[in-house]
Design an enzyme around this catalytic site. Sequence first.
Site, PDB file in Angstrom:
ATOM      1  N   GLU A 104       0.831  -1.081   0.016  1.00 16.81           N
ATOM      2  CA  GLU A 104       0.028  -0.116   0.059  1.00 16.81           C
ATOM      3  C   GLU A 104       1.158   1.085   0.144  1.00 16.81           C
ATOM      4  OE1 GLU A 104      -2.320   1.567  -0.716  1.00 16.81           O
ATOM      5  OE2 GLU A 104      -4.080   1.265   0.219  1.00 16.81           O
ATOM      6  N   ILE A 106      -0.354   4.155   1.322  1.00 20.40           N
ATOM      7  CA  ILE A 106      -0.490   4.874   2.835  1.00 20.40           C
ATOM      8  C   ILE A 106      -1.840   4.096   3.866  1.00 20.40           C
ATOM      9  CG2 ILE A 106      -1.886   6.742   1.685  1.00 20.40           C
ATOM     10  CD1 ILE A 106      -0.599   8.722   3.910  1.00 20.40           C
ATOM     11  N   THR A 109      -7.171   5.681   7.464  1.00 21.18           N
ATOM     12  CA  THR A 109      -8.147   5.419   8.495  1.00 21.18           C
ATOM     13  C   THR A 109      -7.929   3.816   8.863  1.00 21.18           C
ATOM     14  OG1 THR A 109      -9.735   4.902   6.947  1.00 21.18           O
ATOM     15  CG2 THR A 109      -9.758   7.087   7.867  1.00 21.18           C
ATOM     16  N   GLY A 110      -7.402   3.148   7.890  1.00 20.54           N
ATOM     17  CA  GLY A 110      -7.232   1.955   7.931  1.00 20.54           C
ATOM     18  C   GLY A 110      -8.371   0.944   7.534  1.00 20.54           C
ATOM     19  N   LEU A 111      -9.372   1.689   6.902  1.00 19.43           N
ATOM     20  CA  LEU A 111     -10.532   1.016   6.313  1.00 19.43           C
ATOM     21  C   LEU A 111     -10.191   0.355   5.240  1.00 19.43           C
ATOM     22  CD1 LEU A 111     -13.220   4.098   6.888  1.00 19.43           C
ATOM     23  CD2 LEU A 111     -13.216   1.972   8.124  1.00 19.43           C
ATOM     24  N   THR A 112      -9.580   0.954   4.257  1.00 17.71           N
ATOM     25  CA  THR A 112      -9.063   0.306   2.958  1.00 17.71           C
ATOM     26  C   THR A 112      -8.380  -1.128   3.317  1.00 17.71           C
ATOM     27  OG1 THR A 112      -8.830   2.515   1.852  1.00 17.71           O
ATOM     28  CG2 THR A 112      -8.046   0.493   0.726  1.00 17.71           C
ATOM     29  N   LYS A 136      -0.357   6.697   9.130  1.00 17.98           N
ATOM     30  CA  LYS A 136      -0.697   7.705   9.800  1.00 17.98           C
ATOM     31  C   LYS A 136      -1.409   7.353  11.138  1.00 17.98           C
ATOM     32  CE  LYS A 136      -1.959  10.883   5.854  1.00 17.98           C
ATOM     33  NZ  LYS A 136      -3.089  11.562   5.365  1.00 17.98           N
ATOM     34  N   PHE A 157      -2.326  16.064   4.906  1.00 15.46           N
ATOM     35  CA  PHE A 157      -2.090  15.437   3.701  1.00 15.46           C
ATOM     36  C   PHE A 157      -0.979  15.509   2.668  1.00 15.46           C
ATOM     37  CE2 PHE A 157      -3.470  15.560  -0.876  1.00 15.46           C
ATOM     38  CZ  PHE A 157      -4.089  14.413  -1.154  1.00 15.46           C
ATOM     39  N   ASP A 164      -1.310  10.874  -4.828  1.00 18.84           N
ATOM     40  CA  ASP A 164      -2.002  12.169  -5.545  1.00 18.84           C
ATOM     41  C   ASP A 164      -3.007  12.994  -4.790  1.00 18.84           C
ATOM     42  OD1 ASP A 164      -4.179   9.797  -5.121  1.00 18.84           O
ATOM     43  OD2 ASP A 164      -5.359  10.839  -6.627  1.00 18.84           O
TER      44      ASP A 164
HETATM   45  P1  IMP Z   1      -7.827   4.752   4.379  1.00 17.59           P
HETATM   46  O1  IMP Z   1      -8.754   3.611   4.004  1.00 17.59           O
HETATM   47  O2  IMP Z   1      -8.568   5.719   5.203  1.00 17.59           O
HETATM   48  O3  IMP Z   1      -6.775   4.121   5.361  1.00 17.59           O
HETATM   49  O4  IMP Z   1      -6.902   5.301   3.101  1.00 17.59           O
HETATM   50  C1  IMP Z   1      -6.199   4.531   2.373  1.00 17.59           C
HETATM   51  C2  IMP Z   1      -6.262   5.232   1.051  1.00 17.59           C
HETATM   52  O5  IMP Z   1      -6.499   6.633   1.117  1.00 17.59           O
HETATM   53  C3  IMP Z   1      -4.752   5.103   0.589  1.00 17.59           C
HETATM   54  O6  IMP Z   1      -4.515   4.146  -0.259  1.00 17.59           O
HETATM   55  C4  IMP Z   1      -4.623   6.513  -0.300  1.00 17.59           C
HETATM   56  O7  IMP Z   1      -5.070   6.061  -1.509  1.00 17.59           O
HETATM   57  C5  IMP Z   1      -5.540   7.625   0.384  1.00 17.59           C
HETATM   58  N1  IMP Z   1      -4.950   8.364   1.215  1.00 17.59           N
HETATM   59  C6  IMP Z   1      -4.765   8.448   2.531  1.00 17.59           C
HETATM   60  N2  IMP Z   1      -4.024   9.367   3.079  1.00 17.59           N
HETATM   61  C7  IMP Z   1      -3.672  10.144   1.794  1.00 17.59           C
HETATM   62  C8  IMP Z   1      -2.701  11.278   1.735  1.00 17.59           C
HETATM   63  O8  IMP Z   1      -2.378  11.858   2.840  1.00 17.59           O
HETATM   64  N3  IMP Z   1      -2.578  11.667   0.431  1.00 17.59           N
HETATM   65  C9  IMP Z   1      -2.837  10.901  -0.742  1.00 17.59           C
HETATM   66  N4  IMP Z   1      -3.803   9.820  -0.454  1.00 17.59           N
HETATM   67  C10 IMP Z   1      -4.295   9.401   0.689  1.00 17.59           C
HETATM   68 MG    MG Z   2      -4.576   4.023  -2.289  1.00 21.12          MG
END
Ligand code: IMP
Ligand code: MG
Length: 181
Positions: A104, A106, A109-112, A136, A157, A164
């Site tokens: 990955e 990043i 939230t960890g949801l992805t 994060k 961010f 992106d």
């Molecule tokens: P989560 O599901 O909130 O953990 O988000 C993960 C996805 O959000 C990552 O795979 C990124 O594509 C996107 N993302 C999260 N934070 C950032 C950031 O600071 N810059 C760009 N993309 C981000």
């Molecule tokens: Mg991503």
Amino acid sequence: MEKIVKVNGMTFVPFIEEAEIRKQVSRVASEIRRDYEGKTPLFLCVLNGAFVFAADLLRETGMNESEISFVRYKSYEGTGSTGNVKQLIGLPDDIEGKDVIIIEDIVDTGLTAEKMVADLREKNPASVGFVTLLHKPVSSKTGFKPDYVAFEIDPRFIIGYGLDLDGKVRNLRDIYVIKED
Ligand code: IMP
Ligand code: MG
């Protein structure tokens, strides 16, 4: 290193330089090489953001027998998580019995990450590992803990090195953080 990047009316300032990225990617690659000795993992790169990291990481591991495949998930619009994780390209079929390592860009939230690991486990892999370029921890809504992390950062961010803003600036060699004023 360029000083400032402007995109979609927002200003970004330098955060992590290319040389430092290379150093930490190399460290993480050696950790994986050590932990997977004698195994031939299947790396699973999460598109789109992780493609740059995955290309460098895979070459740094020196694991000639390992393979790579791609999945695509989307949860972000602009600079924030929508909280809704969509799978855009599904998992490959040949997962069963393999040591899979998700790559990955990043974990925010960890949801992805949680959704991907859950989807993956349904295909009966031998094991699931998780490597991320950035983490994060403060933004976590899930308590998800990646196995390998190149950089832990504050919840701001960032862009560049594959990451992106609405599809742009993935090409930047360094990582930049949004300028807050
Ligand atoms: P989560 O599901 O909130 O953990 O988000 C993960 C996805 O959000 C990552 O795979 C990124 O594509 C996107 N993302 C999260 N934070 C950032 C950031 O600071 N810059 C760009 N993309 C981000
Ligand atoms: Mg991503």
